[in-house]
Design a protein around this motif. Sequence first.
Motif, short mmCIF file in Angstrom:
data_model
loop_
_atom_site.label_atom_id
_atom_site.label_comp_id
_atom_site.label_asym_id
_atom_site.label_seq_id
_atom_site.Cartn_x
_atom_site.Cartn_y
_atom_site.Cartn_z
N GLY A 45 42.05 44.81 37.95
CA GLY A 45 42.05 44.75 39.55
C GLY A 45 42.95 45.11 40.43
N ARG A 96 34.59 44.82 32.55
CA ARG A 96 35.20 44.63 33.59
C ARG A 96 36.64 44.70 33.23
NH1 ARG A 96 33.88 43.49 38.22
NH2 ARG A 96 31.35 42.71 37.45
N ARG A 97 36.82 45.61 34.96
CA ARG A 97 38.22 46.20 33.98
C ARG A 97 38.70 46.89 33.44
NH1 ARG A 97 40.34 40.73 38.15
NH2 ARG A 97 39.67 41.18 39.66
N PHE A 219 32.99 47.03 52.36
CA PHE A 219 33.41 46.99 51.10
C PHE A 219 32.68 47.60 50.00
CE2 PHE A 219 34.86 45.47 46.94
CZ PHE A 219 35.39 45.54 46.55
N GLN A 220 31.39 46.58 50.78
CA GLN A 220 29.97 46.42 50.27
C GLN A 220 29.48 48.16 49.93
OE1 GLN A 220 28.72 44.08 47.48
NE2 GLN A 220 27.31 45.89 47.00
C1 GRG Z 1 28.49 33.61 39.67
C2 GRG Z 1 28.92 33.37 42.08
C3 GRG Z 1 29.34 34.11 41.71
C4 GRG Z 1 29.03 34.74 42.38
C5 GRG Z 1 29.56 36.57 41.89
C6 GRG Z 1 31.27 38.85 43.55
C7 GRG Z 1 29.83 38.49 42.70
C8 GRG Z 1 29.56 37.23 43.29
C9 GRG Z 1 29.98 40.13 41.87
C10 GRG Z 1 30.14 40.84 41.89
C11 GRG Z 1 28.99 41.50 41.36
C12 GRG Z 1 29.12 42.94 42.73
C13 GRG Z 1 29.61 44.62 41.87
C14 GRG Z 1 29.52 43.14 43.37
C15 GRG Z 1 29.93 44.26 44.54
C16 GRG Z 1 30.92 43.96 45.27
C17 GRG Z 1 32.20 43.48 44.34
C18 GRG Z 1 32.90 41.83 44.73
C19 GRG Z 1 33.04 44.23 43.64
C20 GRG Z 1 34.22 43.55 42.58
O1 GRG Z 1 35.95 43.30 43.49
P1 GRG Z 1 36.52 43.99 43.45
O2 GRG Z 1 36.03 45.73 43.31
O3 GRG Z 1 37.42 43.86 41.77
O4 GRG Z 1 37.51 44.03 44.01
P2 GRG Z 1 38.56 43.79 40.94
O5 GRG Z 1 38.32 44.43 40.12
O6 GRG Z 1 39.27 45.28 42.13
O7 GRG Z 1 39.41 42.80 41.25
#
Ligand code: GRG
Length: 296
Positions: A45, A96-97, A219-220
């Motif tokens: 992460g 994941r990661r 970010f999104q």
């Molecule tokens: C299951 C309640 C529940 C929620 C899930 C965050 C999320 C909501 C889903 C993740 C899906 C996703 C790809 C969302 C887009 C943005 C995001 C949160 C990416 C992942 O975050 P990073 O890039 O991850 O900060 P690392 O691995 O770097 O911590």
Amino acid sequence: MSDFQSWVQGIQTRTESTLGLLLPDSATTPERLHTAMRYAVLGGGKRVRSLLAHAAGEMCGSLAHRVDLAAASVELIHAYSLVHDDLPSMDDDDLRRGKPSCHRQFDEATALLVGDALQTLAFEVLSQPDFCDDARRQLEMIHLLAQASGSRGMAGGQAIDLASVGLNLSPAELEYMHIRKTGALIRAAALLGAQCAANLDQARLQAIDHFAKRIGLAFQVVDDILDLEANTATLGKTAGKDAEQNKPTYVTILGQERAHTLAAELHAEAVAALAPFGDEARRLIQLADFITRRDY
Ligand code: GRG
């Protein structure tokens, strides 16, 4: 290595070590659950939420050891959301990661429990009686994290996301979803970092709030662009998932070029919110650059 890169590494290292201390030891019963919790949280992460908490904390003069705990609580919620998001009933992802997702490495029931236990651990950390000497402030922080994570925040955004597959959302509807799914926790990270200050300046808090809302959305947008433009090895998660699952994204709705423009606009708005604070906001501004220019 630049000054910013060494700052990032320093925060990532202390985040890892704080999380390592907060998580139960793998040898503690139930061993399988604790091993899986540590697997899901440690050793991966970007720690963007922790970096935001620390950068906001630095701008507000927060006590670093308090920010460590606040940042860890947000990272625990984030890790839980990723574990649940990867489950077959949600995004159904094996990677994941850069390693097998939690339910692939262990099993689905364990992954469910990992998410449950990480979520409650986050609130256990933030509610520690010696976390803060201002009990009202501490309650406000717990409340903020709960709201950001719940049905009007991240979990609600995820519900809208799951219900949106195959739909042609408008840009406003997409924004409504992402303010909750991704934005709420990013905002909470920055605000919690600021709230670790002994004397909190409201003007700073409001500016950080505005900054965090814009950068959370950026970010999104970048995440949607990367899903299309980056490869699985660099991302550490499966690339091209959005198109495969027929999900509305900033790229499908606006097109690739306008999605890039939107990310740049959001970045500029975020940075503008901090202009009155000059060099004191430098870490947050560097992070805004990092978030919009990242390639993973
Ligand atoms: C299951 C309640 C529940 C929620 C899930 C965050 C999320 C909501 C889903 C993740 C899906 C996703 C790809 C969302 C887009 C943005 C995001 C949160 C990416 C992942 O975050 P990073 O890039 O991850 O900060 P690392 O691995 O770097 O911590």
